[in-house]
Design a protein around this motif. Structure first.
Motif, PDB file in Angstrom:
ATOM      1  N   ASP B 225     -64.739 -45.919  50.809  1.00  0.00           N
ATOM      2  CA  ASP B 225     -64.045 -44.973  49.949  1.00  0.00           C
ATOM      3  C   ASP B 225     -64.092 -45.506  48.506  1.00  0.00           C
ATOM      4  O   ASP B 225     -63.132 -46.106  48.008  1.00  0.00           O
ATOM      5  CB  ASP B 225     -62.604 -44.822  50.435  1.00  0.00           C
ATOM      6  CG  ASP B 225     -61.883 -43.688  49.743  1.00  0.00           C
ATOM      7  OD1 ASP B 225     -62.519 -43.012  48.908  1.00  0.00           O
ATOM      8  OD2 ASP B 225     -60.686 -43.498  50.017  1.00  0.00           O
ATOM      9  N   ILE B 226     -65.218 -45.263  47.857  1.00  0.00           N
ATOM     10  CA  ILE B 226     -65.489 -45.836  46.533  1.00  0.00           C
ATOM     11  C   ILE B 226     -64.408 -45.471  45.508  1.00  0.00           C
ATOM     12  O   ILE B 226     -64.081 -46.260  44.630  1.00  0.00           O
ATOM     13  CB  ILE B 226     -66.884 -45.366  46.042  1.00  0.00           C
ATOM     14  CG1 ILE B 226     -67.972 -45.926  46.968  1.00  0.00           C
ATOM     15  CG2 ILE B 226     -67.147 -45.799  44.608  1.00  0.00           C
ATOM     16  CD1 ILE B 226     -67.969 -47.424  47.113  1.00  0.00           C
ATOM     17  N   GLN B 228     -61.349 -45.511  45.726  1.00  0.00           N
ATOM     18  CA  GLN B 228     -60.225 -46.458  45.731  1.00  0.00           C
ATOM     19  C   GLN B 228     -60.405 -47.553  44.681  1.00  0.00           C
ATOM     20  O   GLN B 228     -59.432 -48.112  44.178  1.00  0.00           O
ATOM     21  CB  GLN B 228     -60.035 -47.085  47.125  1.00  0.00           C
ATOM     22  CG  GLN B 228     -59.695 -46.102  48.233  1.00  0.00           C
ATOM     23  CD  GLN B 228     -58.310 -45.472  48.101  1.00  0.00           C
ATOM     24  OE1 GLN B 228     -57.418 -46.027  47.473  1.00  0.00           O
ATOM     25  NE2 GLN B 228     -58.143 -44.292  48.680  1.00  0.00           N
ATOM     26  N   HIS B 229     -61.671 -47.901  44.365  1.00  0.00           N
ATOM     27  CA  HIS B 229     -61.924 -48.930  43.347  1.00  0.00           C
ATOM     28  C   HIS B 229     -61.217 -48.596  42.036  1.00  0.00           C
ATOM     29  O   HIS B 229     -60.767 -49.473  41.320  1.00  0.00           O
ATOM     30  CB  HIS B 229     -63.421 -49.022  43.021  1.00  0.00           C
ATOM     31  CG  HIS B 229     -64.241 -49.642  44.090  1.00  0.00           C
ATOM     32  ND1 HIS B 229     -63.702 -50.292  45.169  1.00  0.00           N
ATOM     33  CD2 HIS B 229     -65.588 -49.733  44.235  1.00  0.00           C
ATOM     34  CE1 HIS B 229     -64.673 -50.748  45.944  1.00  0.00           C
ATOM     35  NE2 HIS B 229     -65.822 -50.418  45.403  1.00  0.00           N
ATOM     36  N   GLY B 232     -55.686 -47.759  40.400  1.00  0.00           N
ATOM     37  CA  GLY B 232     -54.925 -48.989  40.160  1.00  0.00           C
ATOM     38  C   GLY B 232     -55.697 -50.120  39.513  1.00  0.00           C
ATOM     39  O   GLY B 232     -55.149 -51.211  39.348  1.00  0.00           O
ATOM     40  N   SER B 233     -56.959 -49.898  39.123  1.00  0.00           N
ATOM     41  CA  SER B 233     -57.698 -51.013  38.505  1.00  0.00           C
ATOM     42  C   SER B 233     -57.641 -50.912  36.978  1.00  0.00           C
ATOM     43  O   SER B 233     -58.338 -51.645  36.279  1.00  0.00           O
ATOM     44  CB  SER B 233     -59.136 -51.073  39.022  1.00  0.00           C
ATOM     45  OG  SER B 233     -59.801 -49.853  38.820  1.00  0.00           O
ATOM     46  N   THR B 236     -60.642 -51.070  34.380  1.00  0.00           N
ATOM     47  CA  THR B 236     -61.522 -52.237  34.237  1.00  0.00           C
ATOM     48  C   THR B 236     -62.797 -52.114  35.066  1.00  0.00           C
ATOM     49  O   THR B 236     -63.707 -52.919  34.930  1.00  0.00           O
ATOM     50  CB  THR B 236     -60.802 -53.539  34.653  1.00  0.00           C
ATOM     51  OG1 THR B 236     -60.389 -53.410  36.021  1.00  0.00           O
ATOM     52  CG2 THR B 236     -59.580 -53.800  33.785  1.00  0.00           C
ATOM     53  N   LEU B 237     -62.861 -51.114  35.961  1.00  0.00           N
ATOM     54  CA  LEU B 237     -64.050 -50.971  36.816  1.00  0.00           C
ATOM     55  C   LEU B 237     -64.812 -49.673  36.531  1.00  0.00           C
ATOM     56  O   LEU B 237     -65.924 -49.490  37.018  1.00  0.00           O
ATOM     57  CB  LEU B 237     -63.635 -51.003  38.298  1.00  0.00           C
ATOM     58  CG  LEU B 237     -62.970 -52.295  38.789  1.00  0.00           C
ATOM     59  CD1 LEU B 237     -62.549 -52.161  40.249  1.00  0.00           C
ATOM     60  CD2 LEU B 237     -63.906 -53.488  38.619  1.00  0.00           C
ATOM     61  N   LEU B 476     -65.636 -58.272  42.606  1.00  0.00           N
ATOM     62  CA  LEU B 476     -65.825 -56.841  42.404  1.00  0.00           C
ATOM     63  C   LEU B 476     -66.073 -56.539  40.930  1.00  0.00           C
ATOM     64  O   LEU B 476     -66.977 -55.772  40.578  1.00  0.00           O
ATOM     65  CB  LEU B 476     -64.576 -56.100  42.904  1.00  0.00           C
ATOM     66  CG  LEU B 476     -64.672 -54.585  42.982  1.00  0.00           C
ATOM     67  CD1 LEU B 476     -65.745 -54.146  43.961  1.00  0.00           C
ATOM     68  CD2 LEU B 476     -63.317 -53.984  43.406  1.00  0.00           C
ATOM     69  N   LYS B 477     -65.279 -57.145  40.070  1.00  0.00           N
ATOM     70  CA  LYS B 477     -65.437 -56.921  38.627  1.00  0.00           C
ATOM     71  C   LYS B 477     -66.845 -57.366  38.181  1.00  0.00           C
ATOM     72  O   LYS B 477     -67.538 -56.628  37.469  1.00  0.00           O
ATOM     73  CB  LYS B 477     -64.358 -57.692  37.872  1.00  0.00           C
ATOM     74  CG  LYS B 477     -64.490 -57.706  36.358  1.00  0.00           C
ATOM     75  CD  LYS B 477     -64.191 -56.351  35.720  1.00  0.00           C
ATOM     76  CE  LYS B 477     -64.255 -56.441  34.186  1.00  0.00           C
ATOM     77  NZ  LYS B 477     -64.067 -55.131  33.542  1.00  0.00           N
ATOM     78  N   MET B 480     -69.438 -54.834  39.418  1.00  0.00           N
ATOM     79  CA  MET B 480     -69.404 -53.489  38.851  1.00  0.00           C
ATOM     80  C   MET B 480     -69.520 -53.471  37.327  1.00  0.00           C
ATOM     81  O   MET B 480     -69.939 -52.473  36.754  1.00  0.00           O
ATOM     82  CB  MET B 480     -68.118 -52.762  39.289  1.00  0.00           C
ATOM     83  CG  MET B 480     -68.100 -52.476  40.790  1.00  0.00           C
ATOM     84  SD  MET B 480     -66.633 -51.542  41.289  1.00  0.00           S
ATOM     85  CE  MET B 480     -66.928 -49.953  40.523  1.00  0.00           C
TER      86      MET B 480
END
Lengths: 495, 495
Positions: B225-226, B228-229, B232-233, B236-237, B476-477, B480
């Motif tokens: 479920d992309i 979701q990235h 709440g980030s 930054t993503l 992750l950061k 991406m």
């Protein structure tokens, strides 16, 4: 309620002659470049779980094949860890030796996600079944991944709580499997998805690193929500070992109505009406078409409590005040029967009756398997096109199949469409796929509403996901499991 | 209801002399190794948005400073794209030139996440404010990121729908900002989190790639479920450009009760009772301590509808049947007043009264700012330790501060603790931090319940997140946004 474990036994009797159709051979798949499991590796791995393992392809027959008995691998080693530390040690070792691993919970999945494809080591979570804590004030349960949904519910009921999800496989499916497949089920429309209800998680990464996100609070906006990675990724990014879940209050008042409806347009209208009139107490809105009812009667001798009609609808309410709930339900039913939306209907007077009626919905999957071979699809389709798919498939398949039935969760736009033949037929298979997925894609539906992608649907993923989104999936997989040892050949399209 | 925009005006009058305390200088931060913005770059970027930009640090004063006026950057260029394609073009260009970008919605955040730290280009989403579709049957709204929450609600109300979240900043905060900060707010306990309610999303990655996950279905288990990235980030993503959200039914029956309680133990008990007795209709359970009420009276001339007492509780119900709802509420209130849990209380007879009472809760933040400088904390604390933090801080700070108050969402274990002084005091600051975060961490709370990490809390992230989870955040950061051009210096601890 009938547990899927008994459904499995009943099914095994009637279908022991089925040959798995989904194997590596079907797709002419080549085994990944993984290390071969030596005798020393086996011995070491078994020692890591204090001997709690099983060796030998034959001995593992039940674990190598999925619940539907149509997906099969050839693992020769199964491990049953009891602690997170053991899971970590197993993965650390497998990572260093480049050995592939398939995580397995209750093995009730329907897309072949929890069985090996080749000789992956099976990491079975069934011994990780401790409920660590139930907090009646916050309503949060902390439990190991191997806890069976039904058993969790039994313990929770003592504290007037229940899990926020319910599905047919509850007698065998496990918490970790539920979360890693983002299970939806019967009451999602009321209690919401696991993405909101899972408050904390502990998971083990491909290299054995334990990631502790064991929060038990509803609000926690401290950086990226790493636990979301493991929800719905079907064990390809890590193995869930523990979770904290926000439970729902056990309703003190439960009502169940079984209704007959003449046309699907009426089912749709009935849903809108139920949402308006029953409002906050509506907990499930399920439909079963007449072909389903015929199948239940023929194969399981189960009969509906109302006269046969094109569609049956099961409506459930969960509430805190039985007088209020019954008043709402009564007014609603009177209104929809008076205006002809519903042609016949009844309300369960006791919980035994309710249990029996639920069986008509919950034993559908089992009932169909008695026909022989089941082509099983679980799609989301916008409500204005919802039942059209069943009609289209019936026309397309005609006399070549025994049945083509539709049932599912109208409240979530989630259609289960199932087709049966006495035995597997390649012709029928090729008439269904990829046609069915392309049809769903064209109406902006989802090719997998709740079952996931697993092994069976990877080549159709692009029909529900953009190329850019799939690229982001690969990016994440490569970053988190660069050796691709976790549940390989699953979820991501094979390159 | 009073919009935060008016709150902002009112605040600006009373605090225009405040000096931002959170700047790059405070932490002796060095600007990242980004490209310098040339005149040609500026011209090109402004041409990408058809001239809809603002140039010059002075001209950008309102955008360089956060709502609380304590975090400040020095951007010299702000862009107001109107389309996803424009956002993509901006990021593609900035990525190629290694220029840092800060996404900005309504700029109502409280942790400095939406203002630049140095000279990052501000990408402001306020012109992306189209509501593309409202589907009354499924209850799904599709809207651009810049839609203001209150305006969305006005449009939805015409279809008997409402957004599943509500917060004090609703008059200025935007959908994209709400999602990228995973906003919680007043009614999370009833309507759940954005992780479940956001059904689809379109976002633009650091390199300008548009990721289309614009599903509008409740169930869609097709791979990771992309989206979701991006929840709440905090930008930054990727930058959220559009989303589809599952709305809640607009309740036909709303009740509000304002109650006086003698001790926090009684507030806790009252919450358990409300959950049991009001069940499915409970939509908010807020508490305000007496110091808050004094502040509201002194600074805004707002008075509570009940006699002063140590704690005030606001209980709201949302339901579909006013007779049933009032019966439930009446029985509940009678019972908790009879047994002494509540010492005084009243129920709003009309919506005007309800609106006035809500102001006591919603204008708390504004009211405190009239004191001078506010040290603002938003934490999750298990209910058995919940109010202890306020007592501990009062003892610790004594006469050095004007006020130390507690209010917030009891139903979500979410405490807002605020401390005021006439002007910023380094001594007070150092008495509060890191003590307060360490205290929260020791009781297994969260150092940021709903406000996020932003610029202000990165150095304390480790108190709420394990090292392994932070490592996964970095992974992750880096995957991406390897050039780290999106909202740098935020969320992740600085290395």
């Amino acid at each position: 309620m009938l547990k899927r474990t008994s459904a499995i036994q009943s099914f095994l009797k009637c279908s022991s002659n089925l040959t798995p159709q989904y194997t590596a051979e079907k797709y002419a798949l080549k085994r990944g470049d993984y290390g071969a499991l030596t005798q020393d590796d086996q011995n070491h791995l078994i020692s890591l779980v204090n001997g709690k393992g099983i060796v030998g392809e034959k001995e593992l027959e039940g674990y190598n094949v999925d619940w539907m008995r149509i997906v099969r691998g050839k693992s020769e080693l199964l491990l049953k860890p009891e602690t997170t530390q053991q899971v970590s040690s197993i993965l650390k070792f497998c990572h260093s030796k480049n050995i592939a691993v398939v995580p397995q919970g209750g093995n009730t999945g329907l897309v072949g996600g929890s069985v090996p494809v080749f000789d992956e080591v099976i990491l079975n979570t069934s011994l990780m079944n401790k409920v660590e804590k139930i907090d009646p004030v916050s309503g949060v349960v902390v439990a190991q991944a191997g806890c069976i949904l039904d058993q969790l519910n039994s313990e929770l009921a003592e504290h007037k709580l229940m899990m926020p999800l319910d599905l047919g496989a509850k007698g065998s499916c496990q918490l970790g499997g539920n979360i890693s497949t983002n299970a939806g089920g019967l009451r999602l429309l009321r209690y919401g998805s696991l993405r909101g209800n899972v408050l904390g998680m502990e998971a083990v990464l491909a290299d054995g690193t334990i990631v502790d996100c064991m929060q038990t609070l509803r609000k926690d906006n401290t950086g990226y929500d790493i636990k979301q990675h493991f929800i719905g990724s079907e064990g390809t990014l890590g193995i869930i070992t523990k979770a904290s879940v926000l439970c729902a209050a056990l309703p003190s008042s439960v009502n169940l109505a079984f209704l007959s409806v003449n046309a699907f347009a009426d089912v749709r209208r009935l849903f809108s009406r139920a949402r308006d009139d029953l409002g906050e107490i509506l907990s499930a809105f399920e439909f079963i078409d007449n072909s389903c009812l015929v199948c239940l009667e023929e194969n399981l001798k189960l009969t509906p409590p109302v006269d046969q009609s094109p569609f049956a609808v099961v409506i459930e309410t969960h509430g805190s005040n039985s007088t209020h709930d019954f008043e709402k339900l009564e007014a609603f039913l009177e209104s929809v029967m008076n205006d002809g939306t519903v042609i016949d209907g009844c309300v369960a007077e006791d919980s035994q009756k309710a249990t029996n009626w639920w069986q008509l919905r919950e034993r559908m999957a089992e009932s169909l398997m008695h026909d022989g071979y089941v082509y099983k699809y679980d799609v989301s389709v916008p409500l204005d096109k919802f039942y059209e798919l069943v009609t289209v498939m019936r026309e397309r398949l005609g006399e070549k199949v025994l049945r083509c039935v539709g049932y599912g969760h109208v409240g979530d736009s989630n259609l289960h469409i199932n087709i049966t033949t006495p035995a597997y037929s390649k012709e029928v298979d090729q008439l269904i796929e990829p046609f069915i997925f392309e049809w769903v894609s064209q109406v902006n539906g989802s090719i997998s509403a709740e079952h996931g992608i697993g092994f069976k649907k990877t080549q159709f993923l692009h029909l529900s996901k953009s190329a850019e989104a799939i690229a982001q999936m690969r990016l994440l997989k490569n970053a988190m499991d660069p050796k691709n040892i976790l549940n390989p050949y699953k979820v991501l399209p094979l390159l």
